[in-house]
Design an enzyme around this catalytic site. Structure first.
Site, PDB file in Angstrom:
ATOM      1  N   TYR A   1     -15.962  22.409  56.690  1.00 58.38           N
ATOM      2  CA  TYR A   1     -16.357  22.688  55.451  1.00 58.38           C
ATOM      3  C   TYR A   1     -17.102  21.866  54.171  1.00 58.38           C
ATOM      4  CZ  TYR A   1     -17.456  27.551  57.389  1.00 58.38           C
ATOM      5  OH  TYR A   1     -17.836  28.891  57.905  1.00 58.38           O
ATOM      6  N   GLY A   2     -16.253  20.378  54.165  1.00 58.13           N
ATOM      7  CA  GLY A   2     -15.630  20.294  52.788  1.00 58.13           C
ATOM      8  C   GLY A   2     -16.913  18.920  52.546  1.00 58.13           C
TER       9      GLY A   2
ATOM     10  N   CYS B   1      -9.609  28.435  52.444  1.00 58.73           N
ATOM     11  CA  CYS B   1     -10.416  26.874  52.293  1.00 58.73           C
ATOM     12  C   CYS B   1     -10.683  27.156  50.977  1.00 58.73           C
ATOM     13  CB  CYS B   1     -11.665  27.804  53.237  1.00 58.73           C
ATOM     14  SG  CYS B   1     -12.413  25.859  53.337  1.00 58.73           S
TER      15      CYS B   1
ATOM     16  N   CYS C   1      -5.994  22.007  49.678  1.00 56.42           N
ATOM     17  CA  CYS C   1      -6.950  21.929  50.404  1.00 56.42           C
ATOM     18  C   CYS C   1      -5.511  22.829  51.470  1.00 56.42           C
ATOM     19  CB  CYS C   1      -7.732  21.162  51.383  1.00 56.42           C
ATOM     20  SG  CYS C   1      -8.117  20.845  52.780  1.00 56.42           S
ATOM     21  N   THR C   2      -6.266  22.853  52.352  1.00 58.66           N
ATOM     22  CA  THR C   2      -5.241  23.897  53.365  1.00 58.66           C
ATOM     23  C   THR C   2      -4.824  23.008  53.893  1.00 58.66           C
ATOM     24  OG1 THR C   2      -6.969  24.219  55.234  1.00 58.66           O
ATOM     25  CG2 THR C   2      -6.423  26.731  53.836  1.00 58.66           C
TER      26      THR C   2
END
Length: 246
Positions: free
Chosen positions: A11-12, A42, A161-162
């Site tokens: 999605y970044g 996220c 970020c995960t």
């Protein structure tokens, strides 16, 4: 229950509108599966979709349910952790350009200085199991040198970020022991426990729970990724689900 939108990730680099639409569909999917609390693990989804979902969609779905993100719980700790009051945010392009961390920190702690650094190569490195390779070391050094050049007084770095906690050792080796590395996932887990308690849904058990995994595309390589992130295999509990229909 875990839902991974592997059909449409990452999605970044996607727009606010697209991230909101995808995230809304994922949240609705989990609500339809019976979840009372949904966590947007996220950072990009938390930055670009959470507020709209909380304010516009949740009252229509069920005001008694909750949707949490990873940004606010992390931000609330910043003033306690940072001595220099200079904080760095490491994140995807979407998270950094949204300014979500900076805006939240400035709202709560206007005396703090916040510097963001987009690290677009870090997620692909982790996804391809290259997070401890010489190639990863190059890209980690590149971005850490860049953020420190922008603000040498940073004493706290948010792993926004995960995927970034898998690079934590490499980041820590470069930054040294005087810089605090904040894993937003762990902080959010504590906030989730508090939210469940507030909803009267925290049962106090420390064992005996079950995990169920959903993905939006083929589950073929999910087991390996689950082992990379969780340290255990998901086994036969991974199910493909069509979230775009919601």
């Amino acid at each position: 229950m875990y839902l991974g939108d592997n059909a449409r990730s990452p999605y970044g680099t996607r727009s606010f509108e697209v991230v909101y639409r995808f995230t809304k569909q994922a949240v609705e999917t989990l609500f339809n599966e019976g979840c009372q609390l949904v966590i947007l693990a996220c950072n990009t989804a938390s930055a670009k979709a959470l507020r709209t979902i909380q304010q516009r969609d949740l009252p229509q779905w069920d005001p008694a349910r909750r949707v949490l993100g990873v940004i606010r719980p992390t931000v609330e700790l910043m003033d306690k952790i940072s001595k220099s009051k200079h904080v760095g945010i490491l994140g995807t392009t979407g998270t950094i350009t949204s300014d979500s961390y900076s805006l939240e920190i400035k709202k709560m702690f206007p005396h703090m200085t916040v510097t963001g650094e987009a690290c677009p190569m870090w997620v692909p490195l982790v996804e391809n199991n290259e997070f401890d390779s010489p190639g990863a070391d190059y890209f980690v050094r590149k971005h850490l040198e860049h953020i420190l050049a922008a603000d040498p007084e940073i004493d706290t770095l948010v792993l926004g970020c995960t995927h970034y906690p898998l690079l934590k050792k490499m980041i820590g080796d470069f930054m040294g022991g005087d810089v605090h590395l904040v894993d937003s996932g762990k902080v959010t887990a504590q906030a989730a426990a508090a939210a469940l308690d507030d909803l009267g849904l925290l049962n106090g058990k420390t064992s005996g729970g079950t995990a169920k995994y959903f993905v939006s595309d083929t589950p073929d390589n999910f087991d390996e990724l689950a082992h990379t992130f969780l340290g255990e295999y998901a086994g036969g509990t991974v199910e493909r689900i069509a979230i775009e229909t919601y």
